[in-house]
Design a protein around this motif. Structure first.
Motif, PDB file in Angstrom:
ATOM      1  N   ALA A  23      48.675  40.308  30.623  1.00 30.23           N
ATOM      2  CA  ALA A  23      47.994  39.202  29.943  1.00 30.23           C
ATOM      3  C   ALA A  23      48.922  38.052  29.592  1.00 30.23           C
ATOM      4  O   ALA A  23      48.462  37.025  29.106  1.00 30.23           O
ATOM      5  N   SER A  42      44.311  34.631  35.184  1.00 28.41           N
ATOM      6  CA  SER A  42      43.066  34.683  35.944  1.00 28.41           C
ATOM      7  C   SER A  42      42.122  35.694  35.300  1.00 28.41           C
ATOM      8  O   SER A  42      42.557  36.565  34.538  1.00 28.41           O
ATOM      9  N   PRO A  43      40.832  35.586  35.606  1.00 26.97           N
ATOM     10  CA  PRO A  43      39.881  36.557  35.041  1.00 26.97           C
ATOM     11  C   PRO A  43      40.181  37.998  35.459  1.00 26.97           C
ATOM     12  O   PRO A  43      39.975  38.924  34.680  1.00 26.97           O
ATOM     13  N   LEU A  44      40.697  38.165  36.678  1.00 29.74           N
ATOM     14  CA  LEU A  44      41.032  39.512  37.131  1.00 29.74           C
ATOM     15  C   LEU A  44      42.165  40.107  36.293  1.00 29.74           C
ATOM     16  O   LEU A  44      42.114  41.273  35.881  1.00 29.74           O
ATOM     17  N   ALA A  83      42.893  39.257  33.255  1.00 30.58           N
ATOM     18  CA  ALA A  83      42.358  39.492  31.906  1.00 30.58           C
ATOM     19  C   ALA A  83      41.615  40.826  31.850  1.00 30.58           C
ATOM     20  O   ALA A  83      41.761  41.588  30.886  1.00 30.58           O
ATOM     21  N   TRP A  84      40.828  41.121  32.880  1.00 24.90           N
ATOM     22  CA  TRP A  84      40.131  42.403  32.931  1.00 24.90           C
ATOM     23  C   TRP A  84      41.113  43.562  33.071  1.00 24.90           C
ATOM     24  O   TRP A  84      40.964  44.608  32.424  1.00 24.90           O
ATOM     25  N   LEU A  85      42.127  43.385  33.909  1.00 25.39           N
ATOM     26  CA  LEU A  85      43.140  44.424  34.073  1.00 25.39           C
ATOM     27  C   LEU A  85      43.883  44.674  32.765  1.00 25.39           C
ATOM     28  O   LEU A  85      44.104  45.828  32.372  1.00 25.39           O
ATOM     29  N   SER A 140      42.798  44.099  29.728  1.00 23.40           N
ATOM     30  CA  SER A 140      41.876  44.753  28.790  1.00 23.40           C
ATOM     31  C   SER A 140      41.733  46.233  29.110  1.00 23.40           C
ATOM     32  O   SER A 140      41.726  47.082  28.199  1.00 23.40           O
ATOM     33  N   PHE A 141      41.621  46.549  30.398  1.00 28.41           N
ATOM     34  CA  PHE A 141      41.500  47.948  30.802  1.00 28.41           C
ATOM     35  C   PHE A 141      42.746  48.741  30.431  1.00 28.41           C
ATOM     36  O   PHE A 141      42.654  49.861  29.928  1.00 28.41           O
TER      37      PHE A 141
END
Length: 113
Positions: free
Chosen positions: A59, A3-5, A7-9, A11-12
């Motif tokens: 991821a 999910s996009p969430l 993916a952001w997590l 990356s962070f």
């Protein structure tokens, strides 16, 4: 597919791990003696690698996440022990730490014997 969430997590977490590792590298360059450098390298290396591996787990699928968890457990078990063994070996080899106001506790213990 993540999910996009997630993916952001992921990356962070990878970015945070890279920044912590960068701070550890700066500490290795800037700190005065080998014991302080070893402390900076072992603590920030462990935290940076754990954050990066957590980002990889976020991821990826569940199978890879289990492998990442095992990798983190190995790091948590081995990194502090390796730093301790290296610092004891350095002390026994005659490399003295730069002592502050607290002094050298290992030398005080040897003087008592």
């Amino acid at each position: 597919m993540t999910s996009p969430l997630l993916a952001w997590l992921a990356s962070f977490l990878v970015l945070a791990g890279a920044l912590v590792s960068l701070l550890g590298a700066i500490g290795v360059v800037r700190l005065p003696d080998s014991y302080s450098r070893m402390h900076a390298a072992s603590k920030t290396g462990l935290l940076g690698a754990t954050l990066i591996l957590a980002g990889v787990a976020a991821a990826s699928n569940a199978e890879v996440a289990l492998e990442v968890l095992l990798g983190v457990l190995v790091l948590l078990a081995s990194a502090p022990l390796a730093a301790h063994v290296l610092s004891r070996a350095a002390y026994r080899a005659g490399i003295k730490p730069q002592c502050g106001s607290l002094g050298d506790a290992l030398q005080q213990d040897r003087d008592k014997d």
